[in-house]
Design an enzyme around this catalytic site. Structure first.
Site, mmCIF file in Angstrom:
data_model
loop_
_atom_site.group_PDB
_atom_site.id
_atom_site.type_symbol
_atom_site.label_atom_id
_atom_site.label_comp_id
_atom_site.label_asym_id
_atom_site.label_seq_id
_atom_site.Cartn_x
_atom_site.Cartn_y
_atom_site.Cartn_z
ATOM 1 N N CYS A 85 -44.669 -105.890 23.203
ATOM 2 C CA CYS A 85 -42.782 -105.069 23.110
ATOM 3 C C CYS A 85 -42.806 -103.655 22.969
ATOM 4 C CB CYS A 85 -42.290 -105.455 21.979
ATOM 5 S SG CYS A 85 -42.816 -107.684 22.583
ATOM 6 N N GLU B 279 -53.437 -106.921 9.349
ATOM 7 C CA GLU B 279 -52.291 -106.169 8.426
ATOM 8 C C GLU B 279 -51.788 -107.101 7.777
ATOM 9 O OE1 GLU B 279 -51.792 -101.862 10.418
ATOM 10 O OE2 GLU B 279 -50.098 -103.378 9.838
ATOM 11 N N LEU C 273 -34.973 -111.668 19.948
ATOM 12 C CA LEU C 273 -34.230 -111.574 21.029
ATOM 13 C C LEU C 273 -34.291 -109.957 21.416
ATOM 14 C CD1 LEU C 273 -32.654 -113.276 22.304
ATOM 15 C CD2 LEU C 273 -30.076 -113.259 21.350
ATOM 16 N N CYS D 110 -44.841 -103.753 11.569
ATOM 17 C CA CYS D 110 -46.797 -104.575 12.284
ATOM 18 C C CYS D 110 -47.327 -103.860 12.933
ATOM 19 C CB CYS D 110 -45.193 -105.891 12.953
ATOM 20 S SG CYS D 110 -46.882 -106.449 14.657
ATOM 21 N N CYS E 141 -51.923 -107.238 19.973
ATOM 22 C CA CYS E 141 -50.687 -108.673 20.675
ATOM 23 C C CYS E 141 -51.309 -108.132 22.072
ATOM 24 C CB CYS E 141 -49.443 -108.361 20.369
ATOM 25 S SG CYS E 141 -48.536 -109.628 20.699
ATOM 26 N N CYS F 234 -46.319 -111.634 4.416
ATOM 27 C CA CYS F 234 -46.126 -111.232 5.988
ATOM 28 C C CYS F 234 -47.328 -111.499 6.577
ATOM 29 C CB CYS F 234 -45.586 -110.403 6.503
ATOM 30 S SG CYS F 234 -45.578 -109.681 7.634
ATOM 31 N N CYS G 105 -43.373 -101.627 18.930
ATOM 32 C CA CYS G 105 -44.229 -102.192 18.441
ATOM 33 C C CYS G 105 -45.439 -101.720 18.355
ATOM 34 C CB CYS G 105 -44.067 -104.264 18.826
ATOM 35 S SG CYS G 105 -45.247 -105.046 17.266
ATOM 36 N N SER H 107 -42.306 -116.164 12.857
ATOM 37 C CA SER H 107 -41.311 -115.602 14.268
ATOM 38 C C SER H 107 -42.438 -115.004 15.226
ATOM 39 C CB SER H 107 -41.454 -114.279 12.936
ATOM 40 O OG SER H 107 -41.182 -113.209 14.405
#
Ligand code: SAH
Ligand code: SF4
Length: 386
Positions: free
Chosen positions: A126, A96, A228, A345, A122, A115, A129, A204
């Site tokens: 997380c 994407e 964070l 994302c 990934c 972006c 996400c 990032s």
């Protein structure tokens, strides 16, 4: 599926194009022609490098693949400011890329931020996400990262516009694909290649400490954003399951070192999740943690995903922000706009409920006309303030 990305001309730094040209026994000016064509004309095939004799094009084709990113889907937000693209790499991998446009006061053209993704999937996991939930597929090559920007630059060129900023905030963890990420940064900023100012790029990271220290030593002026999400070690480990036991403290120390080395204050991204990390008490802990560190805090009310993590109410977000502002912290709330097109994302790839624009409709689809002043997610927090 192959795990090795495919090498293309967009993987080569200008010096390497010089060497390639010399190796083919061609005069040096051919390198300039190749670079100009790649980075000013955005060709879709080698045949479009028309200044080059056919024989040279054939030689290049024999050595390097020329495979531009292929657009599979395009979704434009209602206000037209956020355009989300699903791109297919030459081996079929889907990634994407998002274009976010904002009117620039006094400027004829909008700020146009791309972006980019650095990995397909990934490994960081997380919990809130969509990319994290799909797991890791493979790293993208520098050429595949650059070709996302080239694809958008080609779309914008048709409107007389151009790419003004690039944020590494799409799918994947840039610092877990360090070498290709840095090579992409060099290609995007080299005046003989894409030629974007270093300060117009933001990387990032979820907090890969070794990567942050390596980046600080590169002598680059790129912005750094660190996700964070919590000032509390245990809570952060729940949200970012791959985080180390002292990740919060380690991150703050690394951010300080980055500032010392580059003079650039780090942005902390904080995805606000209802009932998880959005209480005023946690906001006060965040203040205590970051007091004295030159920083900018970007609060991002989370875009709901399949994981069931929800966005706090507006009142709750403002309350959290107020604690930070009252303590003199430098802080903004990122106003989500792209959520109706799943602009966070990894969401487009996983969300079948989108209004997908079909390929036939693509030719009629607007490329993000500009009006209003809101932004989508994942949005370029740090580059906003540059
Ligand atoms: N891996 C890097 C960069 C890609 S994610 C990182 O984590 O920083 C870019 C940003 O989008 C991160 O700040 C991440 O926390 C945020 N993000 C991911 N999923 C989100 C969601 N559902 N809603 C809002 N922000 C999200
Ligand atoms: Fe990976 Fe960033 Fe998503 Fe975490 S937020 S899973 S690090 S892409």
């Amino acid at each position: 599926m192959s795990t090795e990305p495919i090498r293309t001309l967009y993987d080569l730094l200008p010096d390497e194009i010089d060497q390639l040209v010399a190796g083919l026994g061609l005069p040096a000016y051919r390198a300039k022609q190749i670079l100009q064509s790649l980075y000013r004309e955005y060709p879709t095939s080698l045949d479009e490098l028309r200044q080059l004799p056919l024989l040279v094009r054939d030689e290049l084709a024999a050595q390097y693949a020329f495979s531009p990113a292929e657009e599979v889907r395009r979704v434009v937000s209602e206000d037209g400011e956020t355009t989300k693209l699903l791109l297919r790499m030459s081996d079929g991998t889907l990634i994407e890329t998002v274009l976010m446009q904002y009117p620039e006061p006094g400027e004829r053209h909008p700020r146009s931020t791309v972006c980019v993704s650095t990995q397909a999937g990934c490994a960081m996991g997380c919990v809130f996400c969509a990319t994290g939930q799909m797991g890791f597929e493979r790293n993208l090559s520098a050429g595949e990262i650059v070709s996302q920007v080239i694809h958008v630059a080609r779309l914008l060129k048709a409107n007389g516009e151009h790419v003004t900023n690039v944020v590494f905030m799409g799918m994947g963890e840039p610092l877990a694909n360090y070498a290709e990420t840095i090579r992409a940064v060099r290609l995007l900023t080299d005046p003989r290649a894409f030629g974007l100012g270093q300060r117009h790029i933001t990387i990032s990271t979820v907090g890969v400490i070794r990567g942050i220290d390596r980046l600080a030593a590169e002598g680059l002026q790129v912005g750094l954003a660190i996700s964070l999400h919590s000032p509390d070690e245990a809570l952060r480990q729940q949200l970012v399951p791959t985080a180390g036991p002292h990740s919060v403290q380690d991150i703050v120390s690394a951010a300080r070192r980055y500032f010392t080395a580059t003079g650039r204050r780090v942005t902390f991204e904080y995805a606000l999740i209802a009932g998880e990390n959005d209480s005023p008490e946690i906001a006060r802990k965040l203040v205590a943690l970051l007091r004295g560190t030159p920083t900018h805090i970007n609060l991002i009310p989370v875009n709901p995903t399949a994981g069931g993590y929800g966005r706090p109410s507006r009142g709750r977000v403002l309350e959290f922000e107020k604690v930070l502002l009252d303590a003199g912290m430098n802080c903004t709330v990122r106003v989500e706009k792209g959520s109706e097109i799943s602009a966070a994302c990894g969401q487009l790839r996983t969300d079948e409920a989108n209004t997908i624009i079909s390929l036939e409709e693509l030719s009629r689809a607007p490329v993000a006309p500009v009006h209003g002043h809101r932004q989508g997610a994942p949005a370029p927090g740090p580059s906003q303030s540059q």
